[in-house]
Design a protein around this motif. Sequence first.
Motif, mmCIF file in Angstrom:
data_model
loop_
_atom_site.group_PDB
_atom_site.id
_atom_site.type_symbol
_atom_site.label_atom_id
_atom_site.label_comp_id
_atom_site.label_asym_id
_atom_site.label_seq_id
_atom_site.Cartn_x
_atom_site.Cartn_y
_atom_site.Cartn_z
ATOM 1 N N ARG A 151 8.004 -3.920 -1.429
ATOM 2 C CA ARG A 151 7.646 -4.337 -2.784
ATOM 3 C C ARG A 151 8.229 -5.706 -3.062
ATOM 4 O O ARG A 151 9.243 -6.101 -2.470
ATOM 5 N N THR A 203 9.568 -4.674 -9.314
ATOM 6 C CA THR A 203 9.574 -3.311 -9.838
ATOM 7 C C THR A 203 8.592 -3.218 -11.000
ATOM 8 O O THR A 203 8.169 -4.236 -11.559
ATOM 9 N N GLY A 253 6.533 3.172 -4.941
ATOM 10 C CA GLY A 253 7.014 4.260 -5.789
ATOM 11 C C GLY A 253 6.420 5.583 -5.367
ATOM 12 O O GLY A 253 6.041 5.771 -4.198
ATOM 13 N N ASP A 304 8.033 4.312 -10.357
ATOM 14 C CA ASP A 304 9.307 4.008 -9.701
ATOM 15 C C ASP A 304 10.416 4.291 -10.707
ATOM 16 O O ASP A 304 10.171 4.883 -11.763
ATOM 17 N N CYS A 356 5.518 9.147 -1.364
ATOM 18 C CA CYS A 356 6.127 7.841 -1.592
ATOM 19 C C CYS A 356 5.266 6.794 -0.874
ATOM 20 O O CYS A 356 5.033 6.900 0.336
#
Length: 583
Positions: A8, A11, A28, A46, A69
């Motif tokens: 990633r 976030t 996430g 997440d 996930c």
Amino acid sequence: MNISNIYRDRTLDMMNEENVGETVRVAGWVENIRDHGGVSFIDLRDMYGVLQVVMRDTTLLEGINKEDCISLEGVIEHRDEETYNPKIPTGTIELEAHKVDLLGKVYKQLPFEVMTSKENHENVRLKYRYLDLRNKKVKDNMIFRSKVISFLRQKMTDMGFLEIQTPILCASSPEGARDYIVPSRKYKGKFYALPQAPQQYKQLLMVSGFDKYFQIAPCFRDEDARADRSPGEFYQLDFEMSFATQEDVFRVGEEVLTATFEKFAPEGSVVTAAPYPVISYKQAMLEFGSDKPDLRNPLRIVDVTDFFQRCTFKPFHGQTVRAIKVSNKMSKGFHEKLLKFATSIGMGGLGYLEVKEDLSYKGPIDKFIPDDMKAEIREIAGLKGGDTIFFIADKEKQAALYAGQLRNELGQRLDLLEKNAYRFCFINDFPMYEYDEEQKKIIFTHNPFSMPQGGLEALTTKDPLELLAYQYDIVCNGVELSSGAVRNHNLDIMVKAFEIAGYTEEDLKEKFGALYNAFQYGAPPHAGMAPGVDRMIMLLRNEENIREVIPFPMNGNAQDVMCGAPNEVSEMQLREVHIKVRK
């Protein structure tokens, strides 16, 4: 959170409409999947938020299940206006996925839906606590806990306290709750104990010349669980001060707790301003029937013992009689339910009087009160038209207990408790000793290391059962948040105090040798307390069960059902610590 790696580059809380048109990679868990025929949607979660993901290439969803996930790459775009979700910060945008990587697959059927995990039986939640913690409400409790502890640390540091860690392996103490004991491999037949509190160590730090100490201290007690007590272990904000009086500790406790509750209490809450009310143990047992009074409840208990010794109602003769006045109207059905509650807690019955508008009485006890005494009971209890007064009679200790339970029940049933309030008070002047009927001896009531009021002279000249100690609690909304004391730092006073409780000076040397020796080298006066961190957070989050604010708690039977503790160990492990298990 600024990150950039193969999983990633940001976030989900960082996403907003300014990112529309950008290609991003996020990661996430799959919270939800919706197939709309040709177009699929998932809600990606997440730690920081939730984002809707649209998959116009349906092959991207193949093999993806709830709670997998995953990592996704795609373009941020506006949602259609009619599909806005105002409940989440990212409700006006979505990610059109171009690539999906499965990072962690769900291999088994989920034991419960994460979003509704709190609706499941506690043992199931605790067995799969790692899933339960994915639930937003549960997770938010842990984030909140972290923020409160961080604030407490900073506050204590700002007030000049030094954070020092004390040992986890220590010597077993004969006072207090049951110890958790740890067998020694090196010293056959000997044991360590896990600390019930850092009591002796923090006092030794004062002797060492550290003026103000604190720590977020783990404490271990082999006690049964309650709604406000987790079995096994808990954390407290432990602090101690040299050259300090009871009032000095009060000021620190007030400053820390008021600041914490004002910062973290739900919006619109009222927090008791310093200085907190100070109520003696004797007064608390009389007015509230408890040394943990909930001051949100306006009801007060009145002593009418002397009055009823002069009345003709024989069942009250020779008994301690307490009374509670209630100004709310109550139906016959209410009285019946209250009587049922009274008998359920062990009371033989529940006498009462209703006050008519002309100030005459109605009720089963009325005929036993002489006419010339009816004005007297009205004055004692402050009665007026429309009031009802309940009577509780028993031995003094039991009458206080019953009256306290009845006061709490009336407060709850009549919805009398002040809303959105945190009402603090200090309870002080606890008895130093009590008589134990089972052991047929005088024992310490509270903390054996407390300073008796009046010092050595009081110990040598007064009845031990009349002695008070410099001991105190902080209570909030009926929950004991903290206990503390001015410590007994004088060796002569300590020897005499323990002698009254049946300990010889040799016992003192053997069982509390570190303090006994240290106090021979110029010990300063010192005092402290230890507010419970778990209880504090439980109150601030309005949780009824303390386990809701602990990351990995044991269940009510002191079991870790997730990891299987307590469990059996191998014969080799037992031999190494010289232990043989009796069947």
